[in-house]
Scaffold this motif. Structure first.
Motif, PDB file in Angstrom:
ATOM      1  N   ALA A   1     -11.510 -34.966  15.830  1.00  0.00           N
ATOM      2  CA  ALA A   1     -10.455 -33.871  16.358  1.00  0.00           C
ATOM      3  C   ALA A   1      -9.730 -34.296  17.487  1.00  0.00           C
ATOM      4  O   ALA A   1      -9.036 -33.477  18.120  1.00  0.00           O
ATOM      5  CB  ALA A   1     -11.182 -32.427  16.837  1.00  0.00           C
ATOM      6  N   VAL A   2      -9.359 -35.666  17.362  1.00  0.00           N
ATOM      7  CA  VAL A   2      -8.579 -36.140  18.567  1.00  0.00           C
ATOM      8  C   VAL A   2      -7.328 -36.852  17.753  1.00  0.00           C
ATOM      9  O   VAL A   2      -7.352 -36.770  16.523  1.00  0.00           O
ATOM     10  CB  VAL A   2      -9.584 -37.371  19.129  1.00  0.00           C
ATOM     11  CG1 VAL A   2     -10.643 -37.026  20.094  1.00  0.00           C
ATOM     12  CG2 VAL A   2      -9.960 -38.509  18.358  1.00  0.00           C
ATOM     13  N   ASN A   3      -6.513 -37.478  18.669  1.00  0.00           N
ATOM     14  CA  ASN A   3      -5.211 -37.827  18.219  1.00  0.00           C
ATOM     15  C   ASN A   3      -5.382 -39.212  17.317  1.00  0.00           C
ATOM     16  O   ASN A   3      -5.693 -40.168  17.789  1.00  0.00           O
ATOM     17  CB  ASN A   3      -4.275 -38.192  19.227  1.00  0.00           C
ATOM     18  CG  ASN A   3      -2.807 -38.334  18.753  1.00  0.00           C
ATOM     19  OD1 ASN A   3      -2.625 -38.637  17.539  1.00  0.00           O
ATOM     20  ND2 ASN A   3      -1.919 -38.298  19.798  1.00  0.00           N
ATOM     21  N   GLU A   4      -5.135 -39.017  16.031  1.00  0.00           N
ATOM     22  CA  GLU A   4      -5.205 -40.268  15.101  1.00  0.00           C
ATOM     23  C   GLU A   4      -4.277 -41.338  15.351  1.00  0.00           C
ATOM     24  O   GLU A   4      -4.717 -42.277  15.160  1.00  0.00           O
ATOM     25  CB  GLU A   4      -5.180 -39.757  13.613  1.00  0.00           C
ATOM     26  CG  GLU A   4      -5.657 -40.685  12.727  1.00  0.00           C
ATOM     27  CD  GLU A   4      -5.444 -40.208  11.142  1.00  0.00           C
ATOM     28  OE1 GLU A   4      -6.615 -40.369  10.561  1.00  0.00           O
ATOM     29  OE2 GLU A   4      -4.405 -39.708  10.847  1.00  0.00           O
ATOM     30  N   SER A   5      -3.128 -40.855  16.052  1.00  0.00           N
ATOM     31  CA  SER A   5      -2.012 -41.885  16.290  1.00  0.00           C
ATOM     32  C   SER A   5      -2.179 -42.646  17.548  1.00  0.00           C
ATOM     33  O   SER A   5      -1.428 -43.356  17.991  1.00  0.00           O
ATOM     34  CB  SER A   5      -0.828 -41.492  16.094  1.00  0.00           C
ATOM     35  OG  SER A   5      -0.628 -40.836  14.657  1.00  0.00           O
ATOM     36  N   ASN A   6      -3.158 -42.266  18.395  1.00  0.00           N
ATOM     37  CA  ASN A   6      -3.309 -42.759  19.942  1.00  0.00           C
ATOM     38  C   ASN A   6      -4.631 -43.745  19.912  1.00  0.00           C
ATOM     39  O   ASN A   6      -5.627 -43.687  19.251  1.00  0.00           O
ATOM     40  CB  ASN A   6      -3.829 -41.611  20.641  1.00  0.00           C
ATOM     41  CG  ASN A   6      -3.931 -42.056  21.998  1.00  0.00           C
ATOM     42  OD1 ASN A   6      -4.707 -42.976  22.659  1.00  0.00           O
ATOM     43  ND2 ASN A   6      -2.855 -41.470  23.082  1.00  0.00           N
TER      44      ASN A   6
ATOM     45  N   GLU B   1      -2.817 -53.029   6.849  1.00  0.00           N
ATOM     46  CA  GLU B   1      -2.020 -52.711   8.092  1.00  0.00           C
ATOM     47  C   GLU B   1      -1.208 -51.292   7.909  1.00  0.00           C
ATOM     48  O   GLU B   1      -0.722 -50.778   8.919  1.00  0.00           O
ATOM     49  CB  GLU B   1      -0.682 -53.923   8.195  1.00  0.00           C
ATOM     50  CG  GLU B   1      -1.375 -55.105   8.960  1.00  0.00           C
ATOM     51  CD  GLU B   1      -2.115 -55.955   7.876  1.00  0.00           C
ATOM     52  OE1 GLU B   1      -1.980 -55.716   6.635  1.00  0.00           O
ATOM     53  OE2 GLU B   1      -2.520 -56.998   8.257  1.00  0.00           O
ATOM     54  N   ASP B   2      -1.089 -50.832   6.710  1.00  0.00           N
ATOM     55  CA  ASP B   2      -0.507 -49.373   6.242  1.00  0.00           C
ATOM     56  C   ASP B   2      -1.494 -48.293   6.712  1.00  0.00           C
ATOM     57  O   ASP B   2      -1.171 -47.163   6.186  1.00  0.00           O
ATOM     58  CB  ASP B   2      -0.042 -49.511   5.195  1.00  0.00           C
ATOM     59  CG  ASP B   2       1.202 -50.467   4.523  1.00  0.00           C
ATOM     60  OD1 ASP B   2       1.726 -50.968   5.489  1.00  0.00           O
ATOM     61  OD2 ASP B   2       0.863 -51.268   3.669  1.00  0.00           O
ATOM     62  N   ALA B   3      -2.624 -48.682   7.193  1.00  0.00           N
ATOM     63  CA  ALA B   3      -3.533 -47.667   7.247  1.00  0.00           C
ATOM     64  C   ALA B   3      -2.803 -46.444   8.313  1.00  0.00           C
ATOM     65  O   ALA B   3      -2.231 -46.808   9.352  1.00  0.00           O
ATOM     66  CB  ALA B   3      -4.940 -48.123   8.073  1.00  0.00           C
ATOM     67  N   ARG B   4      -3.077 -45.290   7.904  1.00  0.00           N
ATOM     68  CA  ARG B   4      -2.534 -44.338   8.605  1.00  0.00           C
ATOM     69  C   ARG B   4      -3.128 -44.170  10.147  1.00  0.00           C
ATOM     70  O   ARG B   4      -4.281 -44.593  10.437  1.00  0.00           O
ATOM     71  CB  ARG B   4      -2.796 -42.846   7.944  1.00  0.00           C
ATOM     72  CG  ARG B   4      -2.016 -41.684   8.501  1.00  0.00           C
ATOM     73  CD  ARG B   4      -2.386 -40.442   7.777  1.00  0.00           C
ATOM     74  NE  ARG B   4      -3.785 -39.931   8.010  1.00  0.00           N
ATOM     75  CZ  ARG B   4      -4.251 -39.216   7.165  1.00  0.00           C
ATOM     76  NH1 ARG B   4      -3.611 -38.680   6.056  1.00  0.00           N
ATOM     77  NH2 ARG B   4      -5.386 -38.735   7.507  1.00  0.00           N
ATOM     78  N   GLY B   5      -2.276 -43.903  10.991  1.00  0.00           N
ATOM     79  CA  GLY B   5      -2.695 -43.644  12.629  1.00  0.00           C
ATOM     80  C   GLY B   5      -2.744 -44.968  13.289  1.00  0.00           C
ATOM     81  O   GLY B   5      -1.807 -45.951  12.985  1.00  0.00           O
TER      82      GLY B   5
END
Length: 412
Positions: free
Chosen positions: A185-190, A232-236
């Motif tokens: 439940a943390v920021n997947e893009s961080n 490299e296209d993996a989300r986040g």
């Protein structure tokens, strides 16, 4: 980033002490000595299943929806616990493994359908599984291994302890989390958040339990004109891919590949290519293929099942003689079964051009054309065309005509 020592309440601030591994405290010290270690004493890497799952490390599988990630991972899990190739029936080069699979997207009934379909298709019995496979749905009770507390990412130690306990209790060699977004439940893009949970969370569990971890992850939105997904296209955040030791990607067969293999458009999306896009501990292996089949259960359900598949070899059934004949045809246009009879001119009513002239070509003469040429030669009193004398005379006539047409008056 902090991990609190108080594990009784998830998300509580605890007593404010930072864990030693984050460099907290005034008495934190690092022991560092000059390095030397005899290479003989260094243990070898333990590849548990192919070159993808490695003991004490975490791997990743990337693929968009509908690419059979869940179906194939369950297929692999049953192969691991039975220690045999389900498609060929041959034994795998390792002992039967213990596998724990957690899914936070499907309910338990759906997971049971998929496992039952695999077992039915490949004749896997309860005795074959030997109590080494655990398939558990946590959709109704999420297992969040990291959470945000006042904007600060923290490892959820009770959830980590629960996962560690299940792995140890079942003596699991491999644990699989599907899909990855549902286990935190943390920021997947961080990058800092993902680095924390993958390395300090899953990596610590893999090391403590001496097991291999696997996460199933989705890619982001494709770029304009992009046909296939790469690791490299993996989300986040990119830290997800860089923190794992091996990463592979699932893609549908492309229309160009289907056209070359003679596969219809309706059947194309049943063929999926698996490519290892990152292998820190081994070479980038060749692409593997799977095909989606449908298995009927006794209750009337139709369930998708994975099966290994290989593209047909274009040289199957081709002998050495066939290859030699093909090479001759490509070079001369003449088969060994059709011997060359003579040099045939394009227009039989004209004198033959010079042998180097591009208008000449070497080919077997058709019976009707040969008879017509023979009749014409008899009327004009021409000798046998194949004789050296005739060939010399015809070449001289052609050279003289070429000189006249080009304006040359002095013969060479």
């Amino acid at each position: 980033m902090k991990i609190w020592e108080d594990d009784d309440q998830v998300g509580s601030e605890g007593n404010g002490k930072e864990h030693e591994q984050y460099g907290g405290g005034d008495d934190y010290e690092i022991e560092a000595e000059p390095w030397w270690r005899d290479p003989v004493t260094i243990p070898r890497r333990e590849f548990l299943y192919g070159r993808h799952l490695i003991r004490k490390d975490v791997s990743a599988t990337i693929g968009a929806g509908g690419r059979a990630k869940t179906t194939y991972c369950l297929f692999e899990a049953i192969e691991m616990v039975t220690a045999r190739n389900l498609t060929t029936g041959k034994a795998l080069p390792h002992e039967p493994l213990h596998v724990v699979y957690f899914n936070a997207e499907e309910d338990q009934d759906e997971l049971d359908r998929r496992v039952a379909a695999i077992c039915k298709r490949y004749s896997v019995t309860e005795a074959d599984l030997g109590g080494r496979l655990v398939v558990k749905s946590v959709r109704d009770r999420p297992l969040r291994l990291a959470i945000l507390k006042r904007g600060t990412p923290m490892l959820n130690q009770p959830a980590l302890n629960a996962l560690t306990t299940v792995i140890k209790r079942n003596k699991a060699d491999v644990f699989i989390l599907d899909p990855w977004v549902s286990f935190h439940a943390v920021n997947e893009s961080n990058n800092m958040d993902m680095d924390l949970i993958v390395k300090q969370g899953l990596g610590a569990i893999a090391s403590e339990t001496n097991s291999a971890g696997e996460i199933l992850h989705h890619p982001g939105k494709p770029k304009p004109g992009q046909a296939e997904t790469t690791v490299e296209d993996a989300r986040g955040a990119s830290a997800i891919i860089w923190a794992v030791r091996s990463a592979r990607v699932f893609n549908f067969m492309t229309p160009d590949e289907a056209s070359k293999l003679g596969i219809t458009e309706g059947d194309r999306r049943r063929h999926i290519r698996i490519t290892n896009g990152k292998a820190n501990m081994g070479p980038l292996g060749k692409a593997e293929w799977i095909r989606i089949e449908v298995e009927d259960l006794p209750n009337g359900d139709e369930v998708a099942v994975s099966s290994r598949w290989s593209p047909p070899n274009p040289f199957d059934g081709v002998s050495t003689t066939d290859m030699t004949t093909g090479a001759r045809l490509a070079a001369t246009g003449i088969s060994s079964r059709q011997p060359v009879t003579q040099l045939v001119r394009i227009c039989p009513r004209r004198p033959p051009p010079h042998p180097r002239c591009l208008r000449w070509r070497q080919r077997p003469e058709r019976p009707r054309a040969a008879q017509r040429h023979q009749n014409l030669d008899q009327e004009q009193g021409v000798e046998d065309r194949s004789s050296p004398r005739c060939q010399k005379q015809r070449a001289q006539v052609h050279r003289s005509r070429c000189r006249r047409s080009s304006g040359q008056t002095n013969p060479r």
